[in-house]
Scaffold this active site. Structure first.
Site, short mmCIF file in Angstrom:
data_model
loop_
_atom_site.label_atom_id
_atom_site.label_comp_id
_atom_site.label_asym_id
_atom_site.label_seq_id
_atom_site.Cartn_x
_atom_site.Cartn_y
_atom_site.Cartn_z
N GLY A 1 -7.93 -6.76 -3.52
CA GLY A 1 -6.93 -5.82 -3.06
C GLY A 1 -6.56 -6.03 -1.61
O GLY A 1 -7.22 -6.77 -0.88
N GLY B 1 -5.14 -3.79 1.95
CA GLY B 1 -4.96 -2.49 2.56
C GLY B 1 -4.43 -2.63 3.97
O GLY B 1 -4.12 -3.73 4.44
N GLY B 2 -4.35 -1.50 4.65
CA GLY B 2 -3.84 -1.52 6.01
C GLY B 2 -4.71 -2.30 6.97
O GLY B 2 -4.22 -2.87 7.94
N MET B 3 -6.03 -2.34 6.70
CA MET B 3 -6.94 -3.01 7.61
C MET B 3 -7.18 -4.47 7.27
O MET B 3 -7.50 -5.26 8.15
CB MET B 3 -8.28 -2.27 7.65
CG MET B 3 -8.23 -0.96 8.39
SD MET B 3 -9.84 -0.13 8.37
CE MET B 3 -10.90 -1.39 9.06
N VAL C 1 -9.38 -7.81 0.70
CA VAL C 1 -10.73 -7.78 0.13
C VAL C 1 -10.84 -8.77 -1.02
O VAL C 1 -9.97 -8.81 -1.91
CB VAL C 1 -11.10 -6.37 -0.36
CG1 VAL C 1 -12.53 -6.34 -0.89
CG2 VAL C 1 -10.94 -5.35 0.76
N LYS D 1 -14.48 -8.24 3.08
CA LYS D 1 -13.27 -7.65 3.65
C LYS D 1 -12.90 -8.41 4.91
O LYS D 1 -13.66 -8.42 5.88
CB LYS D 1 -13.48 -6.17 3.97
CG LYS D 1 -12.23 -5.47 4.46
CD LYS D 1 -12.43 -3.96 4.50
CE LYS D 1 -11.12 -3.23 4.73
NZ LYS D 1 -11.28 -1.77 4.61
N ASP E 1 -11.79 10.70 5.28
CA ASP E 1 -10.69 10.19 4.46
C ASP E 1 -11.07 10.20 2.99
O ASP E 1 -10.93 9.19 2.29
CB ASP E 1 -10.30 8.79 4.92
CG ASP E 1 -8.96 8.35 4.35
OD1 ASP E 1 -8.15 9.23 3.98
OD2 ASP E 1 -8.71 7.14 4.26
#
Length: 218
Positions: free
Chosen positions: A95, A97-99, A102, A117, A211
């Site tokens: 996947g 994500g914003g950071m 992965v 990650k 979160d």
């Protein structure tokens, strides 16, 4: 010679394959600055040409400095099969994500599957963010609970930062809700108890998640 003349030309359908092979050869020879420029030309012509964008990301991660133009292009995704730090073999993209991105990876030293990650390049070049990320990883490693993912290590290669963690074989609660529409009260109760137990453990050590949402519960 003819090859040099072709490489000096703008990338086209007739020259893109030669340009790609040239960029890859530069990368293999460790001439990353030149490989970056060569891959950038290919990506500008066709962002989806073979693995040009992924190799551009890799070369950029290895370089201590990159141009603003390249920084705007790279996203952090790397080719499957690439080995990070001589240890982690990328097996599958899990996947984005914003950071970061992965992957499922094979840890060749421990002989286990891990989730790797890799931080987005722009974040890797932000010293304030890296210091904050180091603190968060250090704190997360203090936690030991069956319902909290295990963090193994934080490391970097060149200017690419990555964290290895426990690989979970399952799915996010968000995906379960979307697929099953309505969960039974028994299932909600089971998930909630595990989640609250994990939060209680974290809070007892003065660590706040901040979160909590279905896509962050696995």
């Amino acid at each position: 010679n003819l090859v040099s003349e072709i490489l000096d030309q703008p990338v086209s359908s007739e020259t893109v394959e030669l340009q790609y092979e040239y960029a890859y050869a530069l990368q293999e020879d460790g001439m990353l600055e030149h490989a970056l420029t060569a891959y950038q030309k290919i990506v500008d012509y066709d962002r989806n040409y073979r693995d040009a964008l992924k190799y551009l990301n890799w070369c950029a991660a290895m370089e201590e400095t990159i141009s603003a133009k390249i920084s705007d292009t790279i996203v952090g995704e790397l080719p499957i099969g690439m080995v990070i730090a001589g240890r982690y073999e990328l097996l599958e993209l899990l996947g984005k994500g914003g950071m970061g991105v992965v992957y499922r990876a094979a840890d060749r030293e421990l002989n286990i599957a891990v989730a790797l990650k890799i931080l987005r390049p722009k974040l890797s070049y932000d010293p304030d963010f890296i210091n904050m990320f180091k603190r968060e990883v250090t704190l997360a490693r203090m936690l030991s609970h069956p319902s909290i993912i295990k963090i193994y290590d934080l490391n970097r290669v060149g200017n690419m930062w990555f964290v290895s963690m426990e690989f979970l074989d399952g799915e996010e609660v968000k995906d379960v809700i979307i697929r099953d529409d309505k969960l039974s009260s028994e299932r909600v109760h089971s998930i909630a108890l595990q989640m609250l137990s994990a939060l209680d453990h974290s809070h007892s050590r003065q660590l706040i998640h901040s979160d909590i949402k279905p896509q962050n519960i696995f």
